[in-house]
Motif scaffolding. Structure first.
Motif, mmCIF file in Angstrom:
data_model
loop_
_atom_site.group_PDB
_atom_site.id
_atom_site.type_symbol
_atom_site.label_atom_id
_atom_site.label_comp_id
_atom_site.label_asym_id
_atom_site.label_seq_id
_atom_site.Cartn_x
_atom_site.Cartn_y
_atom_site.Cartn_z
ATOM 1 N N GLY A 89 -50.371 -39.698 -32.355
ATOM 2 C CA GLY A 89 -50.925 -38.348 -32.182
ATOM 3 C C GLY A 89 -50.378 -37.678 -30.934
ATOM 4 O O GLY A 89 -49.527 -38.226 -30.238
ATOM 5 N N LEU A 90 -50.899 -36.499 -30.663
ATOM 6 C CA LEU A 90 -50.465 -35.751 -29.484
ATOM 7 C C LEU A 90 -51.071 -36.359 -28.230
ATOM 8 O O LEU A 90 -52.222 -36.775 -28.249
ATOM 9 C CB LEU A 90 -50.939 -34.300 -29.577
ATOM 10 C CG LEU A 90 -50.085 -33.295 -30.315
ATOM 11 C CD1 LEU A 90 -50.690 -31.911 -30.131
ATOM 12 C CD2 LEU A 90 -48.651 -33.301 -29.830
ATOM 13 N N SER A 91 -50.319 -36.383 -27.167
ATOM 14 C CA SER A 91 -50.887 -36.904 -25.928
ATOM 15 C C SER A 91 -51.915 -35.910 -25.395
ATOM 16 O O SER A 91 -51.868 -34.718 -25.690
ATOM 17 C CB SER A 91 -49.793 -37.179 -24.903
ATOM 18 O OG SER A 91 -49.433 -35.983 -24.266
ATOM 19 N N ARG A 92 -52.875 -36.433 -24.638
ATOM 20 C CA ARG A 92 -54.028 -35.617 -24.240
ATOM 21 C C ARG A 92 -53.682 -34.488 -23.289
ATOM 22 O O ARG A 92 -54.338 -33.465 -23.265
ATOM 23 C CB ARG A 92 -55.082 -36.516 -23.590
ATOM 24 C CG ARG A 92 -55.960 -37.093 -24.646
ATOM 25 C CD ARG A 92 -57.122 -37.860 -24.114
ATOM 26 N NE ARG A 92 -57.839 -38.384 -25.265
ATOM 27 C CZ ARG A 92 -58.812 -37.730 -25.866
ATOM 28 N NH1 ARG A 92 -59.212 -36.569 -25.420
ATOM 29 N NH2 ARG A 92 -59.393 -38.235 -26.924
ATOM 30 N N ASP A 93 -52.697 -34.732 -22.444
ATOM 31 C CA ASP A 93 -52.399 -33.704 -21.440
ATOM 32 C C ASP A 93 -50.986 -33.139 -21.623
ATOM 33 O O ASP A 93 -50.159 -33.230 -20.740
ATOM 34 C CB ASP A 93 -52.591 -34.257 -20.025
ATOM 35 C CG ASP A 93 -51.816 -35.548 -19.829
ATOM 36 O OD1 ASP A 93 -51.360 -36.097 -20.843
ATOM 37 O OD2 ASP A 93 -51.664 -35.989 -18.678
ATOM 38 N N THR A 94 -50.765 -32.580 -22.814
ATOM 39 C CA THR A 94 -49.482 -31.959 -23.080
ATOM 40 C C THR A 94 -49.353 -30.666 -22.277
ATOM 41 O O THR A 94 -50.254 -29.834 -22.307
ATOM 42 C CB THR A 94 -49.359 -31.640 -24.583
ATOM 43 O OG1 THR A 94 -49.550 -32.845 -25.304
ATOM 44 C CG2 THR A 94 -47.995 -31.067 -24.917
ATOM 45 N N ARG A 95 -48.267 -30.543 -21.544
ATOM 46 C CA ARG A 95 -48.060 -29.317 -20.760
ATOM 47 C C ARG A 95 -46.986 -28.445 -21.390
ATOM 48 O O ARG A 95 -46.242 -28.880 -22.257
ATOM 49 C CB ARG A 95 -47.655 -29.660 -19.326
ATOM 50 C CG ARG A 95 -48.848 -30.023 -18.463
ATOM 51 C CD ARG A 95 -48.543 -31.155 -17.570
ATOM 52 N NE ARG A 95 -48.093 -32.306 -18.350
ATOM 53 C CZ ARG A 95 -47.966 -33.523 -17.849
ATOM 54 N NH1 ARG A 95 -48.230 -33.743 -16.598
ATOM 55 N NH2 ARG A 95 -47.560 -34.527 -18.619
ATOM 56 N N SER A 96 -46.911 -27.224 -20.912
ATOM 57 C CA SER A 96 -45.903 -26.302 -21.423
ATOM 58 C C SER A 96 -44.546 -26.655 -20.832
ATOM 59 O O SER A 96 -44.442 -27.000 -19.663
ATOM 60 C CB SER A 96 -46.254 -24.875 -21.025
ATOM 61 O OG SER A 96 -47.510 -24.527 -21.536
ATOM 62 N N GLU A 100 -65.870 -31.567 -25.263
ATOM 63 C CA GLU A 100 -64.537 -32.064 -24.901
ATOM 64 C C GLU A 100 -63.539 -31.870 -26.036
ATOM 65 O O GLU A 100 -62.351 -31.704 -25.786
ATOM 66 C CB GLU A 100 -64.579 -33.518 -24.407
ATOM 67 C CG GLU A 100 -65.150 -34.538 -25.361
ATOM 68 C CD GLU A 100 -66.671 -34.686 -25.228
ATOM 69 O OE1 GLU A 100 -67.327 -33.800 -24.644
ATOM 70 O OE2 GLU A 100 -67.196 -35.707 -25.733
ATOM 71 N N VAL A 101 -64.017 -31.873 -27.285
ATOM 72 C CA VAL A 101 -63.090 -31.628 -28.401
ATOM 73 C C VAL A 101 -62.654 -30.162 -28.397
ATOM 74 O O VAL A 101 -61.466 -29.849 -28.548
ATOM 75 C CB VAL A 101 -63.728 -32.021 -29.752
ATOM 76 C CG1 VAL A 101 -62.819 -31.631 -30.912
ATOM 77 C CG2 VAL A 101 -64.027 -33.517 -29.791
ATOM 78 N N ILE A 102 -63.616 -29.255 -28.175
ATOM 79 C CA ILE A 102 -63.270 -27.826 -28.106
ATOM 80 C C ILE A 102 -62.284 -27.590 -26.964
ATOM 81 O O ILE A 102 -61.246 -26.934 -27.144
ATOM 82 C CB ILE A 102 -64.539 -26.962 -27.890
ATOM 83 C CG1 ILE A 102 -65.449 -27.066 -29.109
ATOM 84 C CG2 ILE A 102 -64.155 -25.497 -27.626
ATOM 85 C CD1 ILE A 102 -66.699 -26.193 -29.034
ATOM 86 N N THR A 103 -62.595 -28.153 -25.805
ATOM 87 C CA THR A 103 -61.722 -27.959 -24.647
ATOM 88 C C THR A 103 -60.333 -28.530 -24.919
ATOM 89 O O THR A 103 -59.326 -27.947 -24.552
ATOM 90 C CB THR A 103 -62.343 -28.633 -23.408
ATOM 91 O OG1 THR A 103 -63.647 -28.098 -23.232
ATOM 92 C CG2 THR A 103 -61.526 -28.368 -22.165
ATOM 93 N N THR A 110 -71.918 -24.149 -26.658
ATOM 94 C CA THR A 110 -71.397 -25.478 -26.295
ATOM 95 C C THR A 110 -70.587 -25.404 -25.003
ATOM 96 O O THR A 110 -70.626 -26.323 -24.186
ATOM 97 C CB THR A 110 -70.524 -26.039 -27.438
ATOM 98 O OG1 THR A 110 -71.315 -26.105 -28.613
ATOM 99 C CG2 THR A 110 -70.010 -27.430 -27.095
ATOM 100 N N LEU A 111 -69.869 -24.311 -24.816
ATOM 101 C CA LEU A 111 -69.036 -24.182 -23.617
ATOM 102 C C LEU A 111 -69.852 -23.716 -22.400
ATOM 103 O O LEU A 111 -69.311 -23.529 -21.320
ATOM 104 C CB LEU A 111 -67.869 -23.225 -23.875
ATOM 105 C CG LEU A 111 -66.806 -23.776 -24.845
ATOM 106 C CD1 LEU A 111 -65.825 -22.686 -25.256
ATOM 107 C CD2 LEU A 111 -66.063 -24.962 -24.242
ATOM 108 N N GLY A 112 -71.146 -23.512 -22.590
ATOM 109 C CA GLY A 112 -72.025 -23.293 -21.445
ATOM 110 C C GLY A 112 -72.198 -21.850 -21.004
ATOM 111 O O GLY A 112 -72.556 -21.593 -19.855
ATOM 112 N N VAL A 113 -71.985 -20.888 -21.917
ATOM 113 C CA VAL A 113 -72.222 -19.484 -21.552
ATOM 114 C C VAL A 113 -73.720 -19.282 -21.327
ATOM 115 O O VAL A 113 -74.530 -19.549 -22.218
ATOM 116 C CB VAL A 113 -71.707 -18.539 -22.665
ATOM 117 C CG1 VAL A 113 -72.194 -17.111 -22.454
ATOM 118 C CG2 VAL A 113 -70.191 -18.587 -22.721
#
Lengths: 322, 163
Positions: free
Chosen positions: B67-74, A25-28, A194-197
């Motif tokens: 911090g930055l919000s989790r769902d920042t959009r363009s 989730e951190v990578i994503t 980690t991303l499931g490849v």
């Protein structure tokens, strides 16, 4: 169990040292955060105020113009003050230790260190030292340490793959070249698994593969044609010329013949396969010009995405500490 | 407490704006509710310019704290900002800090000739000198609660959320 040194008590990114053990989730979240930053690059004014008043120190104990420049652009687009230190040519030559250098720069109110070092683990040592001395408001980004990790490169490669291919859990990915000496390959492998490849292949001569590569989740191929069959993503690595001097490889011509990516070999991959390369390229050694400049290459988009990914990492590190 | 009907407020807001817009006026919706409103207003007012959208996360003054919000959009502004007549659109006006952030972001795209502000609801509690140009309703809210715009099958409604 020891806490992941990259994450704070709340599981948020505190330092970026490696893609190994970085939760999915951190990578994503890093990849998601990078997306709106790519839009900023297309505007008239390319600056954002997020790191206004912050000082980012590029601490390069090993020369690198390209990586340093992309970090510098990323920090400047976030309005940070950027100080470049090429320590390969300065005080450590006068005998100062790594941690003394860090303490001095911290005393100059550094907020972030971007560290490149020839020794694996140097950025981790710095992060640990800062935390042990109660300066956990200073963040460390690993910009490449020894053979260990180059996490922002790995992450920008993930961003690039996701941009063109979307679903990691459906992909066949081949990493080709000098995996033994490559911190980029290690960061790619950890992020991809980690991303499931489900199908990750390592293609290299025996002399350029680490012994434990299967344990990282790769299938090994010594025959490039066999390894390329049906892949969606081809990740080339730079062949460091200095490796030729040892007895690891006979010659660059010989290497190109067996492990250089040509149009003819690329035709064995899926027709819509993409080709990545972290740069700088050795044309005619690991990659043929026809491929490097061809329609399947996404090498220049990698560079553009790299700035957005580095901006995202810096913005995630610097926010939320006040 | 009973909340007003968002669809009725939307028609009322469009009526207030209609005499003041030209076909070249561009709407800029603020994520998320403002974007939905801007899309609807665009149709109701018969504007030529497609509406833009702003996610002001990169300009918020609480970034250092939260911090930055989790769902920042363009953000996307599909028109020339330089010299344009723009109307920022948001669902609820409260402290005014979001509008401050939106103005800062807008000016990184160019120098508009005029910027106005249209909101569905003004709930008071301003912390900055910001006032709406067009507003469909003012509302007193119990402290510790806020209103949120919701959208289901293209129909807008207001919901009370306890914080």
């Amino acid at each position: 169990m020891a806490r992941n040194p990259q994450l704070n008590r709340h599981g948020e990114l505190q330092h970026l040292l490696t893609t190994e053990g970085l939760p999915r989730e951190v990578i994503t979240r890093i990849l998601d955060t990078a997306e709106p930053f790519t839009v900023v690059a297309e505007r008239e004014v390319k600056k954002l105020p997020l790191l206004r008043g912050k000082s980012v120190f590029n601490l390069f104990f090993e020369n690198s113009t390209r990586t340093r420049t992309t970090f510098e652009i990323a920090a400047k687009r976030l309005s940070a003050d950027v100080i470049n230190l090429n320590i390969a040519t300065s005080s450590t030559n006068k005998g100062e230790t790594l941690l003394d250098t860090v303490d001095n720069l911290a005393a100059m109110q550094a907020d972030m260190f971007v560290v490149r070092h020839a020794s694996s683990g140097a950025p981790y040592l710095i992060a640990q030292h800062l935390e042990a001395t109660g300066r956990d408001h200073i963040h460390v980004i690993n910009a490449g340490d020894g053979r260990h990790a180059h996490p922002t490169q790995g992450l920008l490669d993930m961003y690039t793959i996701r941009h063109y291919k979307s679903d990691f859990t459906q992909l066949s990915v081949a990493i080709i070249g000098d995996i033994l000496h490559s911190r980029v390959a290690r960061s790619q492998i950890h992020a991809l698994t980690t991303l499931g490849v489900p199908d990750l292949r390592a293609i290299a001569p025996k002399t350029l593969l680490p012994a434990d590569i299967e344990r990282l989740g790769c299938r090994v191929f010594h025959d490039m044609r066999e390894g390329l069959r049906g892949v969606d993503v081809v990740m080339m690595l730079r062949l460091q010329n200095e490796r030729m001097e040892g007895s690891l490889l006979p010659s660059s011509q010989e290497y190109f013949k067996f492990f250089g990516l040509t149009e003819e070999k690329l035709a064995l991959a899926k027709p819509d396969a993409i080709v990545l390369h972290p740069g700088p390229m050795n044309r005619g050694v690991e990659i043929d010009s026809a491929v490097a400049d061809g329609r399947q290459a996404v090498i220049l988009p990698q560079v553009t995405f790299g700035i957005a990914v580095r901006m995202a990492v810096m913005a995630m590190l610097a926010g939320g500490n006040a | 407490m009973s909340l007003p009907d968002a669809e009725k407020l939307l028609l009322d807001l469009a009526d207030r704006m209609r005499p003041h817009v030209t076909p070249d006026t561009a709407l800029v919706g603020l994520h998320t509710g403002g974007v939905w409103l801007a899309e609807r207003l665009h149709g109701l007012l018969g504007l030529a310019q497609s509406p833009g959208s702003l996610d002001v996360s990169f300009y918020r003054d609480d970034y250092a704290k939260r911090g930055l919000s989790r769902d920042t959009r363009s953000s996307a502004l599909p028109f020339e900002v330089e010299g344009g007549h723009l109307i920022l659109v948001d669902d609820v006006l409260h402290t005014g800090r979001t509008i401050r952030a939106a103005l800062n972001e807008l000016f990184d795209y160019g120098r508009p000739a005029r910027v106005e502000l249209a909101v569905l609801i003004d709930r008071g509690g301003r912390e900055l000198p910001v006032a709406p140009t067009y507003c469909a309703a003012t509302l007193e809210l119990p402290s510790g609660s806020r209103i949120k715009l919701a959208r289901e099958a293209d129909t807008l409604s207001l919901r009370l959320v306890q914080e």
